[in-house]
Motif scaffolding. Sequence first.
Motif, PDB file in Angstrom:
ATOM      1  N   THR A 119       0.838  -1.195   0.000  1.00  0.00           N
ATOM      2  CA  THR A 119       0.000   0.000   0.000  1.00  0.00           C
ATOM      3  C   THR A 119       0.874   1.247   0.000  1.00  0.00           C
ATOM      4  OG1 THR A 119      -0.165  -0.049   2.402  1.00  0.00           O
ATOM      5  CG2 THR A 119      -1.933  -1.131   1.175  1.00  0.00           C
ATOM      6  N   SER A 120       0.374   2.292  -0.642  1.00  0.00           N
ATOM      7  CA  SER A 120       1.060   3.575  -0.712  1.00  0.00           C
ATOM      8  C   SER A 120       0.017   4.665  -0.912  1.00  0.00           C
ATOM      9  CB  SER A 120       2.059   3.594  -1.873  1.00  0.00           C
ATOM     10  OG  SER A 120       2.561   4.901  -2.062  1.00  0.00           O
ATOM     11  N   SER A 121      -0.099   5.534   0.063  1.00  0.00           N
ATOM     12  CA  SER A 121      -1.109   6.584  -0.037  1.00  0.00           C
ATOM     13  C   SER A 121      -0.801   7.594  -1.140  1.00  0.00           C
ATOM     14  CB  SER A 121      -1.255   7.302   1.306  1.00  0.00           C
ATOM     15  OG  SER A 121      -0.026   7.904   1.665  1.00  0.00           O
ATOM     16  N   SER A 122       0.445   7.660  -1.599  1.00  0.00           N
ATOM     17  CA  SER A 122       0.802   8.628  -2.634  1.00  0.00           C
ATOM     18  C   SER A 122       0.698   8.074  -4.053  1.00  0.00           C
ATOM     19  CB  SER A 122       2.222   9.160  -2.391  1.00  0.00           C
ATOM     20  OG  SER A 122       3.155   8.106  -2.496  1.00  0.00           O
ATOM     21  N   ALA A 123       0.484   6.794  -4.208  1.00  0.00           N
ATOM     22  CA  ALA A 123       0.398   6.180  -5.536  1.00  0.00           C
ATOM     23  C   ALA A 123      -1.023   6.338  -6.098  1.00  0.00           C
ATOM     24  CB  ALA A 123       0.771   4.699  -5.462  1.00  0.00           C
ATOM     25  N   PRO A 124      -1.150   6.479  -7.408  1.00  0.00           N
ATOM     26  CA  PRO A 124      -2.469   6.719  -8.022  1.00  0.00           C
ATOM     27  C   PRO A 124      -3.553   5.713  -7.627  1.00  0.00           C
ATOM     28  CG  PRO A 124      -0.746   6.988  -9.653  1.00  0.00           C
ATOM     29  CD  PRO A 124      -0.083   6.471  -8.405  1.00  0.00           C
ATOM     30  N   ASN A 125      -3.214   4.435  -7.541  1.00  0.00           N
ATOM     31  CA  ASN A 125      -4.201   3.414  -7.163  1.00  0.00           C
ATOM     32  C   ASN A 125      -4.013   2.909  -5.735  1.00  0.00           C
ATOM     33  OD1 ASN A 125      -5.805   3.177  -9.603  1.00  0.00           O
ATOM     34  ND2 ASN A 125      -3.935   2.393 -10.547  1.00  0.00           N
ATOM     35  N   GLY A 126      -3.179   3.602  -4.968  1.00  0.00           N
ATOM     36  CA  GLY A 126      -2.990   3.240  -3.567  1.00  0.00           C
ATOM     37  C   GLY A 126      -2.038   2.089  -3.324  1.00  0.00           C
ATOM     38  N   VAL A 127      -1.339   1.649  -4.371  1.00  0.00           N
ATOM     39  CA  VAL A 127      -0.346   0.580  -4.225  1.00  0.00           C
ATOM     40  C   VAL A 127       0.883   0.923  -5.059  1.00  0.00           C
ATOM     41  CG1 VAL A 127      -2.001  -1.284  -3.759  1.00  0.00           C
ATOM     42  CG2 VAL A 127      -1.324  -0.802  -6.116  1.00  0.00           C
ATOM     43  N   GLU A 128       2.038   0.390  -4.640  1.00  0.00           N
ATOM     44  CA  GLU A 128       3.250   0.549  -5.443  1.00  0.00           C
ATOM     45  C   GLU A 128       3.861  -0.814  -5.706  1.00  0.00           C
ATOM     46  OE1 GLU A 128       5.889   3.150  -3.311  1.00  0.00           O
ATOM     47  OE2 GLU A 128       6.469   1.614  -1.893  1.00  0.00           O
ATOM     48  N   TRP A 129       4.562  -0.900  -6.826  1.00  0.00           N
ATOM     49  CA  TRP A 129       5.242  -2.115  -7.255  1.00  0.00           C
ATOM     50  C   TRP A 129       6.506  -2.285  -6.418  1.00  0.00           C
ATOM     51  CZ3 TRP A 129       3.623  -4.972 -11.719  1.00  0.00           C
ATOM     52  CH2 TRP A 129       2.552  -4.408 -12.418  1.00  0.00           C
ATOM     53  N   ARG A 130       6.693  -3.476  -5.841  1.00  0.00           N
ATOM     54  CA  ARG A 130       7.898  -3.751  -5.053  1.00  0.00           C
ATOM     55  C   ARG A 130       8.780  -4.814  -5.695  1.00  0.00           C
ATOM     56  NH1 ARG A 130       7.451  -0.890  -0.213  1.00  0.00           N
ATOM     57  NH2 ARG A 130       9.656  -1.368  -0.177  1.00  0.00           N
ATOM     58  N   HIS A 131       8.161  -5.758  -6.396  1.00  0.00           N
ATOM     59  CA  HIS A 131       8.904  -6.829  -7.054  1.00  0.00           C
ATOM     60  C   HIS A 131       8.066  -7.330  -8.219  1.00  0.00           C
ATOM     61  CE1 HIS A 131      11.730 -10.178  -7.431  1.00  0.00           C
ATOM     62  NE2 HIS A 131      10.672 -10.948  -7.627  1.00  0.00           N
ATOM     63  N   LEU A 132       8.735  -7.642  -9.325  1.00  0.00           N
ATOM     64  CA  LEU A 132       8.069  -8.180 -10.510  1.00  0.00           C
ATOM     65  C   LEU A 132       8.937  -9.299 -11.069  1.00  0.00           C
ATOM     66  CD1 LEU A 132       5.915  -8.079 -12.774  1.00  0.00           C
ATOM     67  CD2 LEU A 132       7.324  -6.317 -13.879  1.00  0.00           C
ATOM     68  N   HIS A 133       8.310 -10.428 -11.365  1.00  0.00           N
ATOM     69  CA  HIS A 133       9.015 -11.572 -11.957  1.00  0.00           C
ATOM     70  C   HIS A 133       8.214 -11.997 -13.182  1.00  0.00           C
ATOM     71  CE1 HIS A 133      11.312 -15.577 -11.177  1.00  0.00           C
ATOM     72  NE2 HIS A 133      11.175 -15.351 -12.457  1.00  0.00           N
TER      73      HIS A 133
END
Length: 142
Positions: A119-133
């Motif tokens: 979760t991230s209150s500053s991100a447009p959809n309230g979430v931020e990417w932390r890891h992608l595989h």
Amino acid sequence: MSQEASLFSRASTEIVDLHRFFVDWFVAARADTVDFGRFEAVMGEDLTMIAPSGAILDRDAVIDHVWQSRATCDDGFAISIEDIRPGWRTDDTIVVLYVEAQLRDGKRSRRRSSAVFTTSSSAPNGVEWRHLHETWLQVPER
């Protein structure tokens, strides 16, 4: 709506929205209308990505790659997101699985992805990417 469902919903929306950004950013005819800051805002500070090739990229490398790929595709470039499903989760973290299908220069490819969001209150959809595989399901046609 439960917090878990809300987190999955926000992460799913983020996946679709980010891939719409990619199409607009990569297609030469639309690239000038896109705000790159939106992309940077959702990439977590300690983001890691494992590309389909197996290469491990940090946040700076991912951002640089996307920046360098601006306006490199024609109007036929398309991405669709399929089979989005939740994986492991806590109150503020979720793993989401999905398939990304691309059409580039008339050639198709598909990759299965797993992404970790917090979760991230500053991100447009309230979430931020932390890891992608990402793993190839169908390598780009030749």
